[in-house]
Enzyme design. Structure first.
Site, mmCIF file in Angstrom:
data_model
loop_
_atom_site.group_PDB
_atom_site.id
_atom_site.type_symbol
_atom_site.label_atom_id
_atom_site.label_comp_id
_atom_site.label_asym_id
_atom_site.label_seq_id
_atom_site.Cartn_x
_atom_site.Cartn_y
_atom_site.Cartn_z
ATOM 1 N N GLU A 113 8.279 -5.171 0.067
ATOM 2 C CA GLU A 113 7.234 -4.953 -0.990
ATOM 3 C C GLU A 113 6.905 -3.578 -0.982
ATOM 4 O O GLU A 113 6.354 -3.056 0.082
ATOM 5 C CB GLU A 113 6.079 -5.873 -1.279
ATOM 6 N N ASP A 165 -6.391 0.887 10.214
ATOM 7 C CA ASP A 165 -6.951 2.194 9.388
ATOM 8 C C ASP A 165 -8.340 2.690 9.919
ATOM 9 O O ASP A 165 -9.292 1.743 9.945
ATOM 10 C CB ASP A 165 -7.085 1.624 7.750
ATOM 11 N N ASP A 203 -11.105 5.346 9.245
ATOM 12 C CA ASP A 203 -11.654 6.258 8.084
ATOM 13 C C ASP A 203 -13.018 7.069 8.692
ATOM 14 O O ASP A 203 -13.699 6.348 9.159
ATOM 15 C CB ASP A 203 -11.854 5.616 6.944
#
Lengths: 451, 454
Positions: A68, A136, A138
């Site tokens: 996807e 991830d 941040d």
């Protein structure tokens, strides 16, 4: 920048000394040129095929088509469940849509395009089958411990937090979990992404991903607690001990102290005093520091001095309570230990931005970061869209990265690194895996025919 | 397994030799009497529901060990050990049929059976535990010799990080791929090296439970397939009705006969509704008084509840007539509503004496526009629920506890907490039935003021 500002700048350029060219400009025209000439379609396709684009009989030619992708277009139009049969179909789709953002999702059991055909049976036949283990990080998650910037900003003083995070996590992924094919990518503005691409990693279940994420989790803070890191027990787990000794301690006492001066004001040191569970020690230190508030030392020197005082006090009082023994480590962990976004890692169907995208707010390209040289990485020196376009316009440089000039082009270096350090070793191992699992399969069917 | 009607059962010899904690890897060949099919399953279901209740109440692992031991003794014990093992196995496989039929059922069954297995395993001695690990055919080797030596220091650190004071390590460690022990990895309870976790003998339970759950999860998918393709149709006159009834069965008293604590008369009903009705019925009652009408779902839920509470048929007819005639008139009441009330009391049609709804049934109902039935803890918005709880007299602190349960979808526990807050006592059994709430409430109130009507 708005059109107005650009025009005004242009006017200024005629009157004043020539200002540097417009940086960080992001618009659809530049994006078209980028996707028309610079985006590494073949490399991305090769990566995500994991060897299945080859000719070996063990290859699954439909593998890439079951992945996807999602596009975010101008005006926040979001298109999910996009899939492409091969590299040129993907290239055509990107060139006709010019997405502001491309996300990569999981490889599903069937082509995402055809998922509705399988929705009718009671059990779900459209499920994720493979997906890289991703992380991830941040920098906005560190806002409570960085004093130079907050929110979307990042600078050379606080970026090192990302560097140390890469080192801790990368080391653990390799040493503790045995992973080998790890890609670190700049997120374009204020963080980093990590893609673990080993076959074992791609096949982890949600529960197993969750376990890895929790293994990495130390910080449990929110606005309601003063003590956000609680290291219980009589010693640190070897993973935490190694991280502390090899990376965190020196970072805290070196670079962090120099750039953040975490003890230099009352507001700052109160936060740290709140992490010490003993009220007496708190008042003792508070008293010392309030009295020395008007000393002539620099902010950095004051900070360092107070840190030494704190360590000494805790050392002398360590037998008072068990919790005091790990207090120094807890403070160091609070300021330096990686804070990953758990939700991103836990689910196979979570989408993550593709490498080599361009960040719409900064115009910077999401380039790979070398974990072995991450100290050298400067987020403010990453090529921007305007710089790349400028490069094309000025030199008429051929953007063919295979020749020896690749090091001279802004993006060439990154693509070369991607290929040599990550893609080539990965594909070699994929090839071996496809060949060996094919051999096993053949051997099994042979057995079943034997008497 | 073969289900038969005969009186005698022929037991396969394999069963007796297995250890006392079956792994349910395959259905053993044995014959099961039809009555046992249902009864064994119901007993096991009581155990699983007890486990569910314990977990929802946040019991710690040691408390859960005790709870499981008690539940098992109470519901599953038989005098003959081999009979007990048979019951264990049979009941598990019957419940597989019952709970394989939807994702929600599967999830619940998987969680409860895994928890049950975990705590039964923990209660076993270490030698038995090792034997069970062997049963699974797990290829894990013990770490010995030089390899163990090289790891000893770090293994000691791990032990100390978990609260152990000395850095002595256990005698046996197993080298296991980290994927097989996710909960130990998540808690940093093991040393990891190059993708392997070093699991102490005392941590075996984690290893086994992961295997158990993974195996059962796959088995449920296969069972579901078999059920939908062949079994359900083939057994539609025999086993299928039993299976379909089991998943929704309520396992307590049915309140179809009123007890000494449930005998109210019309003149007391308003007062009693405020003092002893659970929130769901109080809401229906208030709405009935307000609107002089209730839709069908509400009439059934409240009407049967009132029957269980001791309202006689004549009083019931008078009660509903009094309200409804304010809206629809006397003739329409007789024509359209009276029959249904008599039907509920078993005086019409096939004369089934309907039993008042249990919480499980009320929670799973689906109230639509204009409906007021259902479970307020489930079906009300947060604001409306808080307002309603406020009217019942809960403090904001009490309300937060209740809302916390609601957010975690423990609706019956929320009601239990409300009960405890309103009456200032604890309710260890938990609320499973609106009539139970009523009776318990009446017990408490009557014990405080024995003579005055409450």
């Amino acid at each position: 920048m708005t059109r107005e500002e650009i025009e005004n700048n242009g006017e200024d350029m005629m009157i004043d000394d020539p200002k540097p060219k417009i940086e960080n400009d992001f618009n659809v025209h530049y994006l078209r040129i980028y996707y028309g000439n610079l985006f590494p379609y073949t490399d991305i396709h090769k990566w995500l095929s994991y060897g299945h684009d080859g000719k070996h009989p063990g290859c699954d030619e439909y593998y890439f088509g079951r992945r996807e992708f999602s596009f975010t277009l101008e005006n926040d139009v979001y298109l999910r469940y996009k899939s492409f049969k091969n590299a040129s179909v993907m290239e055509d789709a990107i060139k006709s849509n010019f997405p502001y953002k491309i996300d990569i999702g999981a490889v599903y059991s069937v082509d995402p395009d055809k998922r509705h055909a399988y929705a009718h049976s009671g059990t779900n036949l459209f499920t994720p089958v493979e997906r890289e283990l991703v992380f991830d990080i941040d920098i906005t998650d560190y806002d409570d411990v960085r004093y130079c910037c907050s929110g979307a900003d990042v600078c050379s003083k606080c970026w090192p937090l990302m560097t140390v995070a890469i080192k801790v996590i990368d080391t653990s992924l390799r040493e503790d979990f045995g992973f080998k094919h790890i890609l670190w990518v700049f997120s374009g503005r204020r963080g980093v992404h990590c893609w673990v691409c080993d076959a074992k990693a791609r096949r982890l279940t949600n529960e197993q991903r969750s376990a890895v994420a929790e293994y990495f989790r130390v910080y449990k803070g929110n606005e309601n607690n003063a003590k956000k890191v609680d290291l219980m027990g009589h010693s640190l787990h070897p993973f935490l001990a190694r991280s502390y000794v090899d990376f965190l301690k020196n970072f805290f006492e070196g670079e962090l102290q120099a750039t953040q001066s975490i003890f230099s004001s009352k507001e700052k040191y109160e936060k740290i005093l709140g992490m010490i569970t003993d009220e007496d020690i708190q008042s003792d230190l508070r008293g010392k520091w309030e009295n020395s508030a008007r000393s002539s030392l620099s902010e950095e020197a004051t900070s360092r001095l107070r840190w030494e005082q704190l360590k000494k006090t805790l050392q002398s009082k360590k037998n008072k309570a068990l919790s005091l023994r790990t207090c120094v480590e807890e403070i160091v962990f609070t300021f330096t230990y990686p804070r990953i976004d758990l939700e991103v890692s836990k689910q196979m169907n979570h989408l993550l931005k593709a490498p080599f995208c361009v960040h719409p707010k900064t115009g910077r390209v999401c380039v790979p970061i070398d974990p072995n040289n991450c100290d050298e990485f400067d987020p403010l020196a990453v090529p921007t869209l305007s710089q790349l376009i400028e490069e094309i316009n000025s030199g008429g440089l051929r953007m063919d990265v295979d020749d020896d000039d690749s090091d001279r082009s802004l993006l060439g270096k990154s693509i070369k690194f991607f290929r040599s350090s990550f893609l080539e070793p990965l594909l070699k191992s994929c090839k071996e895996e496809i060949e060996s699992s094919y051999k096993t399969k053949i051997a099994k069917t042979k057995d079943s025919f034997s008497w | 397994m073969e289900v038969i009607r005969s009186q005698k059962r022929t037991v396969s010899n394999d069963v007796v030799s297995t250890p006392t904690l079956p792994l349910y890897l395959t259905a053993p060949p044995m014959e099961v009497r039809l009555e046992e099919f249902e009864l064994f399953a119901i007993d096991r279901l009581r155990v699983l529901k007890g486990v569910s209740d314990g977990l929802a109440r946040g019991r710690n692992p040691n408390e859960m060990d005790d709870l499981v031991e008690t539940l098992w003794k109470e519901h599953m014990r038989l005098s003959d050990v081999s009979e007990m093992i048979n019951k264990d196995i049979i009941s598990h496989f019957v419940l597989r049929l019952v709970y394989c039929r939807s994702d929600e059922l599967k999830k619940w069954f998987l969680s409860m059976e895994t928890a049950l297995f975990r705590h039964r395993f923990r209660l076993k001695k270490i030698e038995e535990q090792r034997a069970i690990v062997g049963e699974f055919g797990l290829p894990y080797k013990a770490v010995i010799g030089a390899e163990l030596e090289s790891l000893k220091e770090r293994l000691g650190l791990v032990a100390r990080s978990l609260g152990q004071i000395s850095s002595d390590v256990e005698n046996i460690y197993y080298k296991v791929p980290f994927e097989e022990v996710p909960d130990l990895v998540a808690g940093r309870r093991v040393l990891l090296q190059k993708g392997y976790a070093f699991v102490a003998g005392s941590q075996l339970v984690s290893l086994v439970v992961t295997q158990f759950r993974s195996h059962l999860s796959k088995a449920l998918i296969l069972t579901n397939r078999k059920w939908t393709t062949t079994i359900r149709e083939r057994e539609k006159d025999r086993l299928t009705p039993i299976v379909e009834a089991l998943s929704t069965s309520y396992l307590g008293p049915d309140y179809s006969q009123s007890s000494e604590y449930a005998d109210i008369s019309l003149k007391d009903i308003d007062q009693v509704s405020k003092s002893s009705f659970p929130l769901c019925m109080r809401h229906l009652f208030e709405k009935l008084r307000e609107d002089h009408h209730l839709k069908h779902g509400g009439r059934m839920q409240l009407g049967l509840f009132l029957k269980g509470v001791g309202l006689k048929l004549d009083d019931a007819l008078a009660f509903w007539r009094e309200e409804f005639t304010k809206k629809v008139g006397s003739e329409r009441f007789d024509k359209e509503y009276a029959y249904a009330i008599r039907h509920n009391y078993g005086k019409e049609g096939k004369r089934t004496d309907y039993t008042p709804y249990a919480c499980s049934k009320i929670i799973t109902s689906a109230p639509g526009a204009g409906d007021h039935h259902g479970c307020p803890y489930r079906h009300f918005s947060e604001d409306n629920l808080k307002a309603a709880l406020g009217r019942m007299g809960l403090s904001s602190r009490g309300m937060e506890d209740v809302m916390d349960k609601v957010r975690n979808k423990h609706y019956q526990l929320a009601c239990t907490l409300t009960f405890e807050a309103v009456y200032g006592t604890s309710c260890d059994t938990g609320i499973n039935h609106p009539n139970q709430y009523f009776e318990e409430s009446q017990k408490i109130l009557k014990s405080k003021t024995p003579t005055a009507p409450v």
